[in-house]
Design an enzyme around this catalytic site. Structure first.
Site, PDB file in Angstrom:
ATOM      1  N   GLY A  84      75.501  24.756  47.808  1.00 58.34           N
ATOM      2  CA  GLY A  84      75.441  25.075  49.235  1.00 58.34           C
ATOM      3  C   GLY A  84      76.676  25.779  49.754  1.00 58.34           C
ATOM      4  O   GLY A  84      76.597  26.661  50.607  1.00 58.34           O
ATOM      5  N   ASP A 130      76.572   5.233  50.060  1.00 59.93           N
ATOM      6  CA  ASP A 130      75.871   6.501  50.280  1.00 59.93           C
ATOM      7  C   ASP A 130      74.588   6.314  51.077  1.00 59.93           C
ATOM      8  O   ASP A 130      74.085   7.263  51.675  1.00 59.93           O
ATOM      9  CB  ASP A 130      75.530   7.150  48.934  1.00 59.93           C
ATOM     10  CG  ASP A 130      76.460   8.297  48.598  1.00 59.93           C
ATOM     11  OD1 ASP A 130      76.806   9.057  49.518  1.00 59.93           O
ATOM     12  OD2 ASP A 130      76.844   8.442  47.429  1.00 59.93           O
ATOM     13  N   ARG A 185      74.654  29.235  38.585  1.00 57.33           N
ATOM     14  CA  ARG A 185      75.355  30.523  38.468  1.00 57.33           C
ATOM     15  C   ARG A 185      74.835  31.309  37.277  1.00 57.33           C
ATOM     16  O   ARG A 185      74.654  32.531  37.359  1.00 57.33           O
ATOM     17  CB  ARG A 185      76.862  30.299  38.344  1.00 57.33           C
ATOM     18  CG  ARG A 185      77.517  29.741  39.602  1.00 57.33           C
ATOM     19  CD  ARG A 185      78.917  29.236  39.340  1.00 57.33           C
ATOM     20  NE  ARG A 185      78.915  28.118  38.392  1.00 57.33           N
ATOM     21  CZ  ARG A 185      79.989  27.414  38.067  1.00 57.33           C
ATOM     22  NH1 ARG A 185      81.148  27.698  38.613  1.00 57.33           N
ATOM     23  NH2 ARG A 185      79.911  26.416  37.209  1.00 57.33           N
TER      24      ARG A 185
END
Length: 389
Positions: A326, A145, A281
């Site tokens: 995103g 990464d 959410r």
């Protein structure tokens, strides 16, 4: 060429099998809750999806179960028949600038980096060691990464600390989510029909862990995560940027131990620290003050990084959103991009609400995209490129 991609977590294994160079997914197996009373196995193949439970105590057993499933469905007979196995490794430190064939030296260095990413590198290494036992003759590749950020200039990766700390202990910015940022760069270049090596853009990987990246001519030149994945944006349970003196105050004045501070900053800060909820959410649905504040803190921090990176890059061709938040939260994207028209960013609200790939107006000087990131495919692509080199 059949390439398996393994993303090994502390209690999970994500396994994807690709046919390359066609980038066709032959099978996808996700093993969760390893070591718990009942493990969950999700298997996807063509248009089929099966979910079943089994007691899986170790990663070795997890890979054996995956092998059994693939054999039962006649996808492969055994891991030894694969052309390569590619592993996601979160922290490559100063050692690894690109995908690397795994040998004893690579294993030693991944182990050496565990203190810099204890949550991830230990689990990644476990997956590698088990996989090597299962298929010792198959080329195994580590994809890091941190590698995409190997292009950071010195003024970006150094901290304003005594230089000896970098020279002797490699305390510097490494950056993370590089596999995702690299994939998104390629997809945006395709969407814009531009050579990625001439592209200036800002990528925003927004999920439970989040990071921003400034890209000039297809190379990472700055990124929000640093020495560890704790720096930068406000995340689900991580603080992101804070005054470092707070850490000293917590210990000196409030009596926190080192482990308690680490736990606080990594697991009990960010959104969950501010409002008690990690799921964005749910935070958006809530109507209490702290939920509103947490959302505003998160989006404000992203907006600040966009402004900083625009100043750094000078010319920005595109901004791209990816990862769980995103890709799926039009509300968050709208809050982040609000009042940026002066900088040439014009959001198409209808396209944004529909989660279309391009969400900027035709008149926008800077194009804005929503890209479904695919880290596993990027790992397979990098592994294939290494094998063909």
């Amino acid at each position: 060429m059949k390439i398996a991609v393994i993303n090994s977590g502390s209690s999970s294994i994500k396994f994807k099998l690709y046919l390359m160079p066609q980038s066709i997914v032959l099978a996808h197996v996700h093993v969760e809750k390893i070591g718990e009373t009942s493990s969950k196995i999700t298997f996807r193949h063509t248009d089929k999806k099966e979910v079943f439970s089994n007691k899986i105590d170790t990663h070795h057993e997890g890979l054996r179960v995956i092998n059994d499933i693939l054999k039962e469905y006649q996808i492969i007979e055994h891991f030894s028949s694969l052309d390569a196995i590619a592993h996601r490794v979160v922290h490559g430190g100063d050692f690894f600038k690109s995908a690397t064939l795994i040998n004893e030296d690579v294993i030693y260095k991944i182990r050496e980096l565990i203190p810099l990413s204890p949550l991830h590198n230990r689990a990644n290494l476990e997956g590698i060691l088990v996989s090597l036992k299962k298929a010792p003759s198959v080329p195994q590749i580590a994809v890091f990464d941190t590698s995409f950020h190997a292009s950071l200039p010195k003024e970006a990766y150094l901290y304003a600390l005594p230089y000896e700390l970098y020279k002797e202990h490699k305390i510097r910015r490494f950056g993370f989510h590089g596999i995702s940022h690299a994939y998104v760069l390629k997809k945006v270049a395709q969407e814009m029909q531009k050579n990625l090596h001439g592209l200036n853009m800002i990528t925003l990987h927004l999920g439970n862990g989040s990071s921003a990246c400034a890209i000039r001519n297809g190379k990472s030149v700055d990124t929000s995560m640093g020495f560890t994945p704790l720096e930068g944006l406000v995340m689900g349970s991580r603080s992101g940027d804070i005054d470092p003196q707070i850490v000293i105050y917590l210990q000196k004045e409030l009596g926190y131990g080192l482990d308690e501070v680490e736990e606080l900053l990594n697991r009990h800060s960010g959104l969950i620290g501010v409002c008690g909820e990690i799921d964005l959410r749910e935070i958006i649905k809530r109507d209490d003050e702290l939920s509103h504040v947490a959302l505003d803190m998160m989006t404000r921090r992203v907006k600040k990084y966009i402004g900083a990176y625009m100043a750094l890059l000078g010319r920005v061709d595109a901004i791209a959103f990816c990862a769980g938040i995103g890709e799926n939260s039009s509300e968050v994207r709208e809050k982040i991009l609000k009042n940026l028209e002066l900088f040439g960013i014009e959001l198409d609200t209808k396209a944004n609400e529909k989660n279309l790939t391009k969400i900027s107006k035709q008149t926008s000087k800077i194009e804005v995209f929503v890209i479904n990131t695919d880290e596993e495919l990027e790992i397979a692509l990098e592994a294939e490129a290494l094998l063909r080199a």
